[in-house]
Design an enzyme around this catalytic site. Structure first.
Site, short mmCIF file in Angstrom:
data_model
loop_
_atom_site.label_atom_id
_atom_site.label_comp_id
_atom_site.label_asym_id
_atom_site.label_seq_id
_atom_site.Cartn_x
_atom_site.Cartn_y
_atom_site.Cartn_z
N TYR A 106 -62.60 -35.16 -22.29
CA TYR A 106 -62.33 -33.76 -23.27
C TYR A 106 -62.75 -32.38 -22.36
O TYR A 106 -62.29 -31.95 -23.21
CB TYR A 106 -62.56 -33.90 -24.91
N HIS A 153 -55.71 -41.83 -29.46
CA HIS A 153 -55.66 -40.64 -27.91
C HIS A 153 -54.81 -41.83 -26.90
O HIS A 153 -54.57 -42.51 -26.91
CB HIS A 153 -57.15 -40.48 -27.40
#
Ligand code: CMP
Length: 141
Positions: free
Chosen positions: A52, A118
């Protein structure tokens, strides 16, 4: 001619804790996503941070990386026409409070951070994210 696209999905620790793996995979397959490769694993906070990295400056980065390293996740390499955009449609909005009926996040997400799944947000991020979790030989389809 329509072209196949690849994207990365992650079933997040909250959904794994809710025993939703089977239901989410069933929904992906029912919507035409072909599973090229899949694994269940745990990642460290450092690894979650690398994955991330684009969010490193965001206020939720520390909490997000704690959450993503809090238990097992399932990573899936998916293939379909228009895979990137259509997976995001099927997932629903980031904040489950706004998610449409029938979406994965509407059914399974806990909150805006612990939001069950995700999916890569663009072709370029899909390439990075697929290569983060899978070696080339695992994606021969
Ligand atoms: P995802 O689609 O994996 O991309 C980035 C993640 O950051 C997102 O899902 C959420 O898990 C988390 N996230 C995004 N916005 C917020 C927010 N405002 N507060 C907390 N977490 C967030």
């Amino acid at each position: 001619m329509k072209t196949l696209e690849r994207t990365l999905a992650i079933i997040k620790p909250d959904a794994v804790r809710k025993h939703a793996i089977g239901n989410i995979i069933e929904q992906l397959e029912r919507n035409g996503f072909h599973i090229l490769a899949m694994k269940i694993l745990e990642i460290s906070k450092h690894q979650a941070g690398q994955f991330y990295a684009v969010h490193a400056h965001r206020p939720f980065y520390n909490s997000l990386t704690d959450f993503m390293s809090s238990g097992p996740i399932v990573v899936l390499a998916l293939e379909r026409e228009n895979a990137v955009a259509d997976l995001r449609k099927l997932m629903g909005t980031t904040n489950p409070a706004d998610a449409a009926e029938g979406t994965i996040r509407k059914r399974w997400a806990t909150n805006i951070e612990q939001n069950a799944i995700h999916g890569s947000d663009a072709d370029e991020s899909a390439r990075f994210e697929l290569s983060y979790f899978f070696a080339g030989y695992e994606l021969t389809g």
